[in-house]
Design a protein around this motif. Sequence first.
Motif, short mmCIF file in Angstrom:
data_model
loop_
_atom_site.label_atom_id
_atom_site.label_comp_id
_atom_site.label_asym_id
_atom_site.label_seq_id
_atom_site.Cartn_x
_atom_site.Cartn_y
_atom_site.Cartn_z
N TYR A 273 0.81 -1.73 -0.28
CA TYR A 273 -0.07 0.02 0.00
C TYR A 273 1.11 0.99 0.02
O TYR A 273 0.45 2.57 0.36
N ALA B 79 -4.62 3.24 0.36
CA ALA B 79 -4.82 2.02 -0.96
C ALA B 79 -5.06 0.89 -0.73
O ALA B 79 -5.65 0.46 -1.47
N PHE C 178 -0.47 2.29 -8.75
CA PHE C 178 -1.29 3.13 -7.03
C PHE C 178 -0.36 2.87 -6.08
O PHE C 178 -0.48 3.85 -4.71
N SER D 36 -0.24 6.00 3.21
CA SER D 36 -0.46 5.29 2.17
C SER D 36 -0.98 3.94 2.03
O SER D 36 -2.20 3.75 1.54
#
Length: 238
Positions: A12, A40, A21, A36
């Motif tokens: 993530y 995500a 991503f 983060s």
Amino acid sequence: MLRFISFLAIIYSVNCASAPFIKPCKSSDNACLLASAQAALPIVAAGIPELGVKPLDPLHIPLVKSNTAGLEVTFSDNVVTGLKGCKIEAIKNDLAKNKQVIAMRCSTEWRGNYQMDGQMIVLPVKGEGKCVLTVQDLVVKTTSDLTTVQGEDGKPHWHIAKWKHAYEVKTNAKFQLDNLFNGNKVLADPVINFMNSNWQVVMKEMAGPSIYATIEAVIDAVEAIYKAVPAEELFISE
């Protein structure tokens, strides 16, 4: 020294060509990792077919069995929902030992079929049918170890060598079991009331294998990303 961001934090929290991503973070920047990861998590939970990541919400668990203290339980065709709403509460890196500890808080629901026979704490219990388990504020702490392996692209890739977990339900758990004692409510209602009044004990006796299977599915998702993304793309050097 192996420098890494492992388990959910890694998938993530970094930015790479293979997984756009992912946002870059230094392995020691826990604030960045937390932000983060949380941003995500819904993307990963939905599944990423191009990286071989299967959906985690909803998550299908075909079969879970347990036999604890004289109580045999089988859960089949379970569907777990709520993982996309989990909150990552803590991330701690120990680069010297190549370990990472992740703490997550989730509110989830398991729906499926059950078969149960034996003694639950002090009560005899027997039945089979539909079941629902709703858990509010399940906190899971996972410790994972990483090694490096050569990927199909010839580059080093991370691999989870082993992992362990602990869990605790902080707020509440609610059980619904249809057709207990073949639908005899005189026998079934006291058992279900006992389970819901003593949910802490019942969760420890019954829910462990289901929680393990759920975490294992998350581990599989992480492994899929490790396999797809070279290790060199998964962190920012200090």
